[in-house]
Design an enzyme around this catalytic site. Structure first.
Site, PDB file in Angstrom:
ATOM      1  N   LEU A   1       7.267 -30.335  34.018  1.00 54.40           N
ATOM      2  CA  LEU A   1       6.586 -30.521  32.742  1.00 54.40           C
ATOM      3  C   LEU A   1       5.751 -31.787  32.861  1.00 54.40           C
ATOM      4  O   LEU A   1       6.148 -32.740  33.535  1.00 54.40           O
ATOM      5  CB  LEU A   1       7.587 -30.686  31.589  1.00 54.40           C
ATOM      6  CG  LEU A   1       8.421 -29.474  31.162  1.00 54.40           C
ATOM      7  CD1 LEU A   1       9.419 -29.890  30.081  1.00 54.40           C
ATOM      8  CD2 LEU A   1       7.537 -28.347  30.660  1.00 54.40           C
ATOM      9  N   ASP A   2       4.600 -31.814  32.190  1.00 51.10           N
ATOM     10  CA  ASP A   2       3.798 -33.024  32.169  1.00 51.10           C
ATOM     11  C   ASP A   2       4.609 -34.160  31.553  1.00 51.10           C
ATOM     12  O   ASP A   2       5.499 -33.938  30.719  1.00 51.10           O
ATOM     13  CB  ASP A   2       2.520 -32.819  31.354  1.00 51.10           C
ATOM     14  CG  ASP A   2       1.581 -31.795  31.986  1.00 51.10           C
ATOM     15  OD1 ASP A   2       1.680 -31.592  33.209  1.00 51.10           O
ATOM     16  OD2 ASP A   2       0.768 -31.208  31.249  1.00 51.10           O
ATOM     17  N   ARG A   3       4.267 -35.375  31.925  1.00 51.42           N
ATOM     18  CA  ARG A   3       5.017 -36.544  31.478  1.00 51.42           C
ATOM     19  C   ARG A   3       5.144 -36.601  29.953  1.00 51.42           C
ATOM     20  O   ARG A   3       6.212 -36.914  29.419  1.00 51.42           O
ATOM     21  CB  ARG A   3       4.342 -37.813  31.999  1.00 51.42           C
ATOM     22  CG  ARG A   3       5.070 -39.091  31.615  1.00 51.42           C
ATOM     23  CD  ARG A   3       4.375 -40.309  32.209  1.00 51.42           C
ATOM     24  NE  ARG A   3       5.104 -41.535  31.904  1.00 51.42           N
ATOM     25  CZ  ARG A   3       4.758 -42.738  32.343  1.00 51.42           C
ATOM     26  NH1 ARG A   3       3.679 -42.873  33.100  1.00 51.42           N
ATOM     27  NH2 ARG A   3       5.471 -43.799  32.021  1.00 51.42           N
TER      28      ARG A   3
ATOM     29  N   ARG B   1      -2.976 -26.740  27.926  1.00 50.83           N
ATOM     30  CA  ARG B   1      -3.876 -27.781  27.415  1.00 50.83           C
ATOM     31  C   ARG B   1      -5.341 -27.392  27.619  1.00 50.83           C
ATOM     32  O   ARG B   1      -6.185 -27.630  26.743  1.00 50.83           O
ATOM     33  CB  ARG B   1      -3.553 -29.105  28.116  1.00 50.83           C
ATOM     34  CG  ARG B   1      -2.164 -29.610  27.793  1.00 50.83           C
ATOM     35  CD  ARG B   1      -1.672 -30.676  28.765  1.00 50.83           C
ATOM     36  NE  ARG B   1      -2.426 -31.920  28.634  1.00 50.83           N
ATOM     37  CZ  ARG B   1      -2.178 -32.992  29.390  1.00 50.83           C
ATOM     38  NH1 ARG B   1      -1.219 -32.966  30.310  1.00 50.83           N
ATOM     39  NH2 ARG B   1      -2.893 -34.094  29.205  1.00 50.83           N
TER      40      ARG B   1
END
Length: 324
Positions: free
Chosen positions: A151-153, A253
């Site tokens: 997962l993105d930060r 996104r």
């Protein structure tokens, strides 16, 4: 045998002798470079690749490349190497407690964690440590802990961690054959049209002159598909459910941006003035949350769905926006 390199030596010291590691079935199938990176914590990646390239690392007394897939019974020779204490930051007890308290599910094969926003899944690229390093530090007796996916930060929510190599292989196969269902919640700018039920647009990674990596819709990119559903309409924004069919970097996104409705709080893909407008209304982080994961449990094969509630700060921002 599977001797471990001793940790926490003073900076500048080396491992005391050549190490011989016999690979068990749990480690079979792992790339040599990835195996060494887990065994030589604190050693720079560049050094790990250098000792492989120079032939100082041997498998069954022979030279192999970094991408060699280890087999059960292989004997890996690891030479003495310099270990920098500064390269091995330690997680504080507060971070360890935060990660442990975020575990949604655990059995002898896997963990499902509700990852907090702001915590990277792993260290690297200027980040000293992440969730996986924190878990390994919290559980030094656990022989194997590996991320199943990422997962993105700044994205919160459901994340799978394997505790056995066999579970990692099982879950990767489920991902490859589209048997893992991932569900995200996102708050996007504007009124999302109900007729926009999916975005099918190829994605390609790009590197800007500044060195920043971004993803763009590009005809020459990799095929990418995300399905969408409206959950709630609010003033100037829409809460949506996103289900990625493919698993590209930054897919949700970029697909929401491509649809004309970027995710609020996204510093990379959303205009600053949009983020500022909603920041004043309480949205102070990327509003993207991995709300659910559904897959077959390794070992039993039982189909299971795990959910993670919206973090308090996102739930509170919705309350504020509803009031508006």
């Amino acid at each position: 045998m599977n001797n471990q390199i001793q940790q926490n030596r003073p900076e500048g010291t080396t491992s005391p002798r050549v190490q011989q590691h016999e690979i068990d079935e749990e480690r079979a199938g792992q790339r040599l470079d990835n195996y060494l990176l887990t065994q030589l914590k604190g050693v720079p990646k560049t050094l790990v690749y250098r000792i492989i390239r120079k032939g100082e690392v041997r498998v069954n007394k022979g030279r192999v490349k970094a991408d060699y897939r280890l087999k059960g019974g292989d004997v890996v020779r690891i030479p003495p190497v310099r270990i920098s204490e500064k390269s091995t930051p330690k997680a504080g007890q507060r971070l360890i407690d935060s990660v442990e308290s975020s575990i949604i599910y655990e059995d002898e094969r896997i963990l499902v964690v509700n990852k907090p926003s702001g915590l990277a899944v792993h260290g690297g690229s200027g980040i000293s440590l992440g969730l996986i390093e924190t878990l390994r530090e919290a559980r030094p007796q656990q022989k194997f802990l590996e991320l199943v996916h990422r997962l993105d930060r700044d994205t919160s929510g459901c994340l799978m961690v394997a505790k056995k190599r066999s579970a990692l292989r099982d879950l990767h196969e489920q991902i490859r054959t589209d048997r893992v269902n991932k569900t995200y919640w996102a708050l996007v700018e504007g009124r999302w049209a109900s007729r926009t039920s999916q975005v099918n647009a190829p994605l390609r990674k790009n590197t800007l002159q500044s060195g920043e990596r971004v993803v763009r819709v590009d005809p020459e990119g990799k095929p990418s598909l995300t399905r969408f559903r409206v959950l709630e309409r609010l003033r100037d924004c829409t809460l949506i459910e996103a289900t990625p069919v493919t698993g590209r970097t930054h897919q949700i996104r970029v697909h929401t941006l491509h649809a004309g409705h970027p995710i609020i709080g996204d510093d990379k893909y959303t205009a600053k003035e949009v983020n500022q407008h909603f920041r004043e209304q309480g949205v102070r982080r990327l509003f993207l949350h991995a709300a659910a994961l559904e897959f077959d449990l390794p070992g039993s094969g039982k189909r299971q769905r795990f959910t993670a509630p919206l973090p308090d700060e996102l739930e509170q921002s919705l309350v504020t926006l509803r009031h508006e």
